[in-house]
Motif scaffolding. Structure first.
Motif, PDB file in Angstrom:
ATOM      1  N   GLU A  24       0.743  -1.315   0.068  1.00 17.12           N
ATOM      2  CA  GLU A  24      -0.035   0.271   0.134  1.00 17.12           C
ATOM      3  C   GLU A  24       0.784   1.233  -0.060  1.00 17.12           C
ATOM      4  O   GLU A  24       0.696   2.257  -0.479  1.00 17.12           O
ATOM      5  N   ILE A  25       1.915   1.382   0.766  1.00 14.65           N
ATOM      6  CA  ILE A  25       2.768   2.431   0.716  1.00 14.65           C
ATOM      7  C   ILE A  25       3.611   2.664  -0.593  1.00 14.65           C
ATOM      8  O   ILE A  25       3.779   3.623  -0.881  1.00 14.65           O
ATOM      9  N   ALA A  26       3.950   1.603  -1.179  1.00 17.50           N
ATOM     10  CA  ALA A  26       4.614   1.377  -2.456  1.00 17.50           C
ATOM     11  C   ALA A  26       3.782   1.903  -3.514  1.00 17.50           C
ATOM     12  O   ALA A  26       4.190   2.762  -4.543  1.00 17.50           O
ATOM     13  N   LYS A  27       2.533   1.821  -3.295  1.00 22.98           N
ATOM     14  CA  LYS A  27       1.629   2.173  -4.791  1.00 22.98           C
ATOM     15  C   LYS A  27       1.023   3.689  -4.642  1.00 22.98           C
ATOM     16  O   LYS A  27       0.749   4.138  -5.552  1.00 22.98           O
ATOM     17  N   LYS A  28       1.383   4.333  -3.619  1.00 21.59           N
ATOM     18  CA  LYS A  28       0.927   5.519  -3.205  1.00 21.59           C
ATOM     19  C   LYS A  28       1.648   6.546  -4.261  1.00 21.59           C
ATOM     20  O   LYS A  28       0.973   7.482  -5.186  1.00 21.59           O
TER      21      LYS A  28
END
Length: 94
Positions: A24-28
């Motif tokens: 989720e953090i990498a997708k932001k």
């Protein structure tokens, strides 16, 4: 034996939850870039189309900027750029 299995399942569950948070953090940043390209092109893009545009930009950079690189490498980068542009054209439906 049963407590070992329970501990193992709990550990696997924690690892899966941690991996989900990392994803989720990498997708932001990718989602922000997608919104940016969508606003510039004035049409809604998905993440795949965004990455195809980024690929085309990288291919262009590698084809143009290395002035002193061998001609064979430059030709390969030009081929990469042509392929990337065709994929973008296909994905964007133009």
């Amino acid at each position: 034996m049963k407590t070992n299995m329970t501990t193992l399942n709990a550990r696997e569950s924690m690892i899966a939850a941690a991996m989900q948070q990392v994803m989720e953090i990498a997708k932001k940043p990718a989602e922000r870039l997608c919104r940016y390209y969508s606003s510039v092109l004035e049409r809604q893009l998905n993440l795949r189309q965004t990455w195809l545009l980024v690929n085309a930009q990288l291919a262009f950079t590698f084809a143009v900027l290395p002035v002193e690189s061998p001609m064979l490498l430059r030709a390969a980068c030009c081929g990469w750029f042509l392929h990337a542009v065709l994929k973008c054209k296909e994905a964007l439906g133009e």
